[in-house]
Write a protein that holds these residues in place. Structure first.
Motif, PDB file in Angstrom:
ATOM      1  N   ALA A  65       0.777  -1.207  -0.053  1.00  0.00           N
ATOM      2  CA  ALA A  65      -0.021   0.152   0.043  1.00  0.00           C
ATOM      3  C   ALA A  65       0.910   1.240  -0.069  1.00  0.00           C
ATOM      4  CB  ALA A  65      -0.969  -0.009   1.376  1.00  0.00           C
ATOM      5  N   GLY A  66       0.378   2.273  -0.277  1.00  0.00           N
ATOM      6  CA  GLY A  66       0.729   3.679  -0.244  1.00  0.00           C
ATOM      7  C   GLY A  66       0.042   4.744  -0.750  1.00  0.00           C
ATOM      8  N   TRP A  67       0.592   6.001  -0.712  1.00  0.00           N
ATOM      9  CA  TRP A  67      -0.198   7.099  -0.840  1.00  0.00           C
ATOM     10  C   TRP A  67       0.318   7.809  -2.642  1.00  0.00           C
ATOM     11  CZ3 TRP A  67      -2.980  10.111   3.010  1.00  0.00           C
ATOM     12  CH2 TRP A  67      -2.918   9.194   4.183  1.00  0.00           C
ATOM     13  N   ASN A  68      -0.712   8.424  -2.917  1.00  0.00           N
ATOM     14  CA  ASN A  68      -0.340   8.902  -4.273  1.00  0.00           C
ATOM     15  C   ASN A  68      -0.678  10.362  -4.054  1.00  0.00           C
ATOM     16  OD1 ASN A  68       0.317   6.836  -5.879  1.00  0.00           O
ATOM     17  ND2 ASN A  68      -1.909   6.225  -6.062  1.00  0.00           N
ATOM     18  N   LEU A  69       0.127  11.431  -4.649  1.00  0.00           N
ATOM     19  CA  LEU A  69       0.022  12.634  -4.488  1.00  0.00           C
ATOM     20  C   LEU A  69      -0.124  13.308  -6.205  1.00  0.00           C
ATOM     21  CD1 LEU A  69       0.298  15.602  -3.358  1.00  0.00           C
ATOM     22  CD2 LEU A  69       2.573  15.567  -3.791  1.00  0.00           C
ATOM     23  N   ALA A  70      -1.374  13.668  -6.366  1.00  0.00           N
ATOM     24  CA  ALA A  70      -1.832  14.002  -7.909  1.00  0.00           C
ATOM     25  C   ALA A  70      -1.868  15.597  -7.734  1.00  0.00           C
ATOM     26  CB  ALA A  70      -2.895  13.399  -8.119  1.00  0.00           C
ATOM     27  N   ILE A  71      -1.204  16.333  -8.658  1.00  0.00           N
ATOM     28  CA  ILE A  71      -1.325  17.661  -8.955  1.00  0.00           C
ATOM     29  C   ILE A  71      -1.855  17.896 -10.393  1.00  0.00           C
ATOM     30  CG2 ILE A  71      -0.345  19.828  -9.017  1.00  0.00           C
ATOM     31  CD1 ILE A  71       1.937  18.768  -7.183  1.00  0.00           C
ATOM     32  N   GLU A  72      -2.895  18.682 -10.575  1.00  0.00           N
ATOM     33  CA  GLU A  72      -3.498  18.905 -11.931  1.00  0.00           C
ATOM     34  C   GLU A  72      -3.542  20.550 -12.141  1.00  0.00           C
ATOM     35  OE1 GLU A  72      -7.199  16.883 -12.673  1.00  0.00           O
ATOM     36  OE2 GLU A  72      -6.140  15.003 -12.942  1.00  0.00           O
ATOM     37  N   ILE A  73      -3.269  20.889 -13.227  1.00  0.00           N
ATOM     38  CA  ILE A  73      -3.578  22.065 -13.796  1.00  0.00           C
ATOM     39  C   ILE A  73      -4.517  22.214 -15.039  1.00  0.00           C
ATOM     40  CG2 ILE A  73      -2.564  24.264 -14.838  1.00  0.00           C
ATOM     41  CD1 ILE A  73       0.063  23.637 -13.571  1.00  0.00           C
ATOM     42  N   ASP A  74      -5.648  22.717 -14.833  1.00  0.00           N
ATOM     43  CA  ASP A  74      -6.719  22.757 -16.067  1.00  0.00           C
ATOM     44  C   ASP A  74      -6.581  24.192 -16.545  1.00  0.00           C
ATOM     45  OD1 ASP A  74      -7.376  20.283 -15.782  1.00  0.00           O
ATOM     46  OD2 ASP A  74      -9.070  20.582 -14.537  1.00  0.00           O
ATOM     47  N   VAL A  75      -6.479  24.215 -17.936  1.00  0.00           N
ATOM     48  CA  VAL A  75      -6.418  25.369 -18.913  1.00  0.00           C
ATOM     49  C   VAL A  75      -7.819  25.387 -19.448  1.00  0.00           C
ATOM     50  CG1 VAL A  75      -5.562  27.354 -20.229  1.00  0.00           C
ATOM     51  CG2 VAL A  75      -4.276  25.965 -18.486  1.00  0.00           C
ATOM     52  N   ILE A  76      -8.774  26.049 -19.401  1.00  0.00           N
ATOM     53  CA  ILE A  76     -10.216  25.973 -20.043  1.00  0.00           C
ATOM     54  C   ILE A  76     -10.120  27.154 -20.988  1.00  0.00           C
ATOM     55  CG2 ILE A  76     -12.644  26.394 -19.941  1.00  0.00           C
ATOM     56  CD1 ILE A  76     -12.332  25.591 -16.989  1.00  0.00           C
ATOM     57  N   TYR A  77     -10.592  26.552 -22.197  1.00  0.00           N
ATOM     58  CA  TYR A  77     -10.253  27.824 -23.556  1.00  0.00           C
ATOM     59  C   TYR A  77     -11.541  27.215 -24.427  1.00  0.00           C
ATOM     60  CZ  TYR A  77      -8.342  30.158 -27.665  1.00  0.00           C
ATOM     61  OH  TYR A  77      -8.110  31.088 -28.601  1.00  0.00           O
ATOM     62  N   PRO A  78     -12.263  28.492 -24.390  1.00  0.00           N
ATOM     63  CA  PRO A  78     -13.609  28.480 -25.162  1.00  0.00           C
ATOM     64  C   PRO A  78     -13.354  28.505 -26.668  1.00  0.00           C
ATOM     65  CG  PRO A  78     -13.427  30.585 -24.468  1.00  0.00           C
ATOM     66  CD  PRO A  78     -12.279  29.773 -23.755  1.00  0.00           C
ATOM     67  N   LEU A  79     -14.268  27.553 -27.337  1.00  0.00           N
ATOM     68  CA  LEU A  79     -13.956  27.490 -28.836  1.00  0.00           C
ATOM     69  C   LEU A  79     -15.093  28.606 -29.491  1.00  0.00           C
ATOM     70  CD1 LEU A  79     -14.073  23.632 -29.089  1.00  0.00           C
ATOM     71  CD2 LEU A  79     -12.229  25.112 -29.392  1.00  0.00           C
ATOM     72  N   PRO A  80     -14.745  29.041 -30.455  1.00  0.00           N
ATOM     73  CA  PRO A  80     -15.566  30.120 -31.155  1.00  0.00           C
ATOM     74  C   PRO A  80     -16.980  29.579 -31.747  1.00  0.00           C
ATOM     75  CG  PRO A  80     -14.019  29.213 -32.679  1.00  0.00           C
ATOM     76  CD  PRO A  80     -13.641  28.886 -31.473  1.00  0.00           C
ATOM     77  N   ASP A  81     -17.918  30.268 -31.488  1.00  0.00           N
ATOM     78  CA  ASP A  81     -19.350  29.756 -31.752  1.00  0.00           C
ATOM     79  C   ASP A  81     -19.891  30.657 -32.860  1.00  0.00           C
ATOM     80  OD1 ASP A  81     -19.656  32.121 -30.711  1.00  0.00           O
ATOM     81  OD2 ASP A  81     -21.151  31.694 -29.107  1.00  0.00           O
ATOM     82  N   ALA A  82     -20.935  30.452 -33.478  1.00  0.00           N
ATOM     83  CA  ALA A  82     -21.517  31.149 -34.471  1.00  0.00           C
ATOM     84  C   ALA A  82     -21.369  32.849 -34.403  1.00  0.00           C
ATOM     85  CB  ALA A  82     -22.934  30.647 -34.992  1.00  0.00           C
ATOM     86  N   LYS A  83     -21.783  33.119 -33.175  1.00  0.00           N
ATOM     87  CA  LYS A  83     -21.640  34.852 -33.116  1.00  0.00           C
ATOM     88  C   LYS A  83     -20.480  35.297 -33.063  1.00  0.00           C
ATOM     89  CE  LYS A  83     -24.933  33.855 -29.302  1.00  0.00           C
ATOM     90  NZ  LYS A  83     -25.289  33.872 -28.066  1.00  0.00           N
ATOM     91  N   PHE A  84     -19.653  34.438 -32.590  1.00  0.00           N
ATOM     92  CA  PHE A  84     -18.130  34.952 -32.403  1.00  0.00           C
ATOM     93  C   PHE A  84     -17.702  35.112 -34.051  1.00  0.00           C
ATOM     94  CE2 PHE A  84     -13.433  34.148 -32.228  1.00  0.00           C
ATOM     95  CZ  PHE A  84     -13.147  35.218 -31.107  1.00  0.00           C
ATOM     96  N   THR A  85     -17.827  34.004 -34.722  1.00  0.00           N
ATOM     97  CA  THR A  85     -17.107  33.861 -36.214  1.00  0.00           C
ATOM     98  C   THR A  85     -17.767  35.065 -36.897  1.00  0.00           C
ATOM     99  OG1 THR A  85     -17.003  31.536 -35.831  1.00  0.00           O
ATOM    100  CG2 THR A  85     -16.889  32.367 -38.065  1.00  0.00           C
TER     101      THR A  85
END
Length: 195
Positions: A65-85
């Protein structure tokens, strides 16, 4: 009657073939098959792309048995919709999207008590020399598309003038950088791992 129907059929086929060929019909300037209107890629409203960087370290306290250390970085990037285009139909969107992605990555790195601005600039500098020539690797081509700075283009110059002024200096890569590690080397080393 059969001969007449065959004559009509052959005439129709020749007429259809003539409209798509410039060799047979000299009065047609370009073939209809080569004409293509400009199209833009749009996504449904609310679509996003998430770039997730995960780091997992295992600590064995006692076997098995043991321990797990998890580090995450999420970068959210919006995609262009019809109004933006439609709003930005003729502008070069990739310069703005590139700058916004750099800023989001900078904020994600800043949230982990590192200098995100310096790390983004370091990635841009390393992308000039560490990436394989175009067409050799899909990963390298994607990284080149995201982290190149075309400072010779006027639209890019106008877009990054306020946020990344350092890129406009001629030798910005020769300056001392405050980023403690190379994110680009980390990404490329993951590409070489065999599972």
């Amino acid at each position: 009657m059969k001969a007449f129907l065959i004559f009509i059929l052959l005439t129709t086929i020749l007429e259809c073939g003539c409209t798509n060929s410039t060799d047979i019909c000299p009065n047609v300037k370009t073939s209809l098959g080569s004409i293509r209107k400009r199209r833009h890629l749009t996504f449904p409203d609310g679509s996003t792309v998430v770039l997730t960087i995960s780091l997992v370290k295992a600590f064995l306290t006692h076997a098995p048995a043991g321990w797990n250390l998890a580090i995450e970085i999420d970068v959210i990037y919006p995609l262009p919709d019809a109004k933006f285009t439609n709003a930005h139909f003729r502008r070069k969107l990739h310069h703005r999207q590139k700058r916004e992605f750099w800023e989001r990555l900078q904020n994600a790195i800043d949230s982990h008590s590192l200098n995100g601005r310096a790390c983004v600039i370091r990635i841009i500098c390393e992308a000039k020399s560490h990436l394989a020539p175009p067409g050799k690797s899909l990963v390298h081509d994607l990284l080149r598309a995201i982290f190149t700075a075309p400072i010779h283009e006027e639209e890019f110059f106008d877009e990054v003038r306020d946020s990344y002024r350092e890129l406009l200096e001629p030798n910005f890569c020769n300056q001392i950088n405050d980023c403690p590690f190379s994110i680009l080397d980390f990404i490329l080393s993951m590409n070489k791992q065999k599972y």
